[in-house]
Design a protein around this motif. Sequence first.
Motif, mmCIF file in Angstrom:
data_model
loop_
_atom_site.group_PDB
_atom_site.id
_atom_site.type_symbol
_atom_site.label_atom_id
_atom_site.label_comp_id
_atom_site.label_asym_id
_atom_site.label_seq_id
_atom_site.Cartn_x
_atom_site.Cartn_y
_atom_site.Cartn_z
ATOM 1 N N TRP A 213 0.570 2.924 1.133
ATOM 2 C CA TRP A 213 0.141 1.590 1.529
ATOM 3 C C TRP A 213 -1.375 1.515 1.611
ATOM 4 C CZ3 TRP A 213 -2.675 1.812 5.957
ATOM 5 C CH2 TRP A 213 -2.323 2.722 6.957
ATOM 6 N N LEU A 225 2.158 -2.189 -0.179
ATOM 7 C CA LEU A 225 3.152 -1.236 0.312
ATOM 8 C C LEU A 225 4.016 -0.820 -0.862
ATOM 9 C CD1 LEU A 225 4.580 0.256 2.662
ATOM 10 C CD2 LEU A 225 5.996 -1.795 2.957
ATOM 11 N N ASN A 226 4.027 0.490 -1.141
ATOM 12 C CA ASN A 226 4.818 1.040 -2.244
ATOM 13 C C ASN A 226 4.510 0.355 -3.572
ATOM 14 O OD1 ASN A 226 6.166 2.838 -0.462
ATOM 15 N ND2 ASN A 226 7.603 1.214 0.105
ATOM 16 N N SER A 230 1.820 -6.671 0.048
ATOM 17 C CA SER A 230 2.581 -6.771 1.298
ATOM 18 C C SER A 230 2.179 -8.035 2.051
ATOM 19 C CB SER A 230 2.390 -5.517 2.148
ATOM 20 O OG SER A 230 1.013 -5.268 2.409
ATOM 21 N N ASP A 303 0.385 0.122 12.058
ATOM 22 C CA ASP A 303 1.666 0.814 11.908
ATOM 23 C C ASP A 303 1.516 1.890 10.838
ATOM 24 O OD1 ASP A 303 4.267 1.603 11.094
ATOM 25 O OD2 ASP A 303 5.101 -0.322 11.721
ATOM 26 N N THR A 306 3.819 1.388 7.530
ATOM 27 C CA THR A 306 3.711 0.238 6.627
ATOM 28 C C THR A 306 2.291 -0.256 6.412
ATOM 29 O OG1 THR A 306 3.946 -1.367 8.428
ATOM 30 C CG2 THR A 306 5.984 -0.536 7.408
ATOM 31 N N GLU A 308 0.828 -2.300 8.471
ATOM 32 C CA GLU A 308 0.689 -3.610 9.109
ATOM 33 C C GLU A 308 -0.179 -3.492 10.366
ATOM 34 O OE1 GLU A 308 1.785 -6.622 7.986
ATOM 35 O OE2 GLU A 308 2.322 -5.496 6.186
#
Length: 585
Positions: A213, A225-226, A230, A303, A306, A308
């Motif tokens: 990410w 993300l990935n 996102s 986070d 992720t 975030e």
Amino acid sequence: MKRFIMAASVSLMALASTQATAQVTEEEVANDQTITDQIVTNGMGRNLQRYSPLDQINTDSVQNLVPAWAFSLGGEKQRGQETQPLVYDGIMYVTGSYSRLYAIDVHTGEEIWQYDARLPEGILPCCDVINRGAAIYGDKIFFGTLDARLVALDLKTGDVVWNKKIADYRAGYSYTAAPLIVNGLIITGNSGGEFGIVGEVQARDTETGELVWTRPVIEGHMGTLNGEESTMTGTLNATWPGDMWKTGGGATWLGGSYDIETDTLVFGAGNPAPWNSHLRNAGTPVEGNAGDNLYAASRLGIDPATGEIKWHFQTTPREGWDFDGVNEVVAYTDRDGNDRFATADRNGFFYVLNREDGAFVNATPFVRDISWASGIDENGRPIYNEDNRPGDPTAASDGDKGEMVFAVPSFLGGKNWMPMAYSQRTGNFYVPSNEWGMDIWNEPVTYREGAAYLGSGFTIKPLFEDYIGSLKAIDPDSGDIKWEYRNEAPLWGGVMTTAGGLVFFGTPEGKFIALNDETGEEVWSFQTGSGIVGQPVTWEMDGAQYVSVVSGWGGAVPLWGGEVANRVNYLNQGGMVWTFKLAGS
């Protein structure tokens, strides 16, 4: 580029046999502070307390501390050595200036291997060609380079496992911080805030180096993300006018910490770009948070799975003095059992935040004569002295230079990058600080990729004749300064505390010093021969406690320090790893 020193082949074979199956686990990383025969993280633990439970070296025995061995980083490449050594399985790993990494036999001080990054022409490091350290996980060691790359090396051989690009060095990006390991991910920031770059935090798979990410820290930019988009950081144009968010700065150049109890990464974001705050707020009302330029000059809770953003706290909204918000955020538990974060900001205030959500608890000044704000209000926002904001050039008759002010602290901060330490023994923080101010004025500037994007001029000046540096013991519950150790030259290196009642740090004059953590009394010192801007560590081996620090003068002060730089121009550069133990232990 890697080279071997073959003289110690027998010891190398022995080390290789023990390292064949060595694998640093998440559990070892998580417990780095309490596993006293290793150091695998920056900060001697991901909470960045820089506290060791070892007490063999204490206020009584420290007088018997003597050198065990010393290691030279090489004569042709000196400059500042701001690194922190790592120790694992009989080997010390030390990064050096110009993106070098050494593996050293921790018993003898002999080199095992050395890796030199092949740096291209045209790199744009802001504040010396330093490197602040590495991270160990699995069978690899990871560190960043001045051309904004992240390299994974085999712990045993120094061979390159993978080498990934963080950002484009030609646009002004670089990388100087120690990476952070969390649950098999390697987390990095970026450097280059003086070139109009955009601060970002990235997470990669430690095995492959592939991105998991990304999280830009300036509003309006999209995270990933990935491999897919996102969420956007913040809300487009909520606190930035026009397109200025596209080159908004906020470099995440000091790296981050990790609080395992709340499962939160905490990264600081640097100054907004350009320095000229009037440009960043042109046509924008400053009531509320409309002109705050989020999330520059802020701390962000992220986070780790992720990317975030969970929370943010902005120490200097509408920042206009280069008061970066990158200073480390240290997790601790206060004397009443509350889980807290503490951070000593470049702006001169020491902040305590709630660890669960980053909410403001309190703030107190830790340097003298702060001029840009009269205090911090109940919400954690500065109470600005608007007359101490550098003037708007467009308001001047010629439009070339805004009104000059004398601001305290200087843009190098009440505390800059140099990490403070927390003592679980005393409950106090030990903060390396500097007492200085600056003449600062704003100028017109236009963004051009790869060029400096300041829009300001400045000259740093000392506040007092007899000292600039001040190591302060701060009670985080009250904000009271319990004692201070004054030093003639600025303090620019890290601090370490121990259960033995000691506070270790170094000075630009070359002294490596231990103080009594209760009184501030100097109980031991050693002259290393060059100024210390590195970060001390301690560990145990074969029943003995060792202490190491890297000596080598440099960093931002001699490059950007104005009148202060002239005061310290006599100091010698170096480049040595010094390791100590108790005589007879």
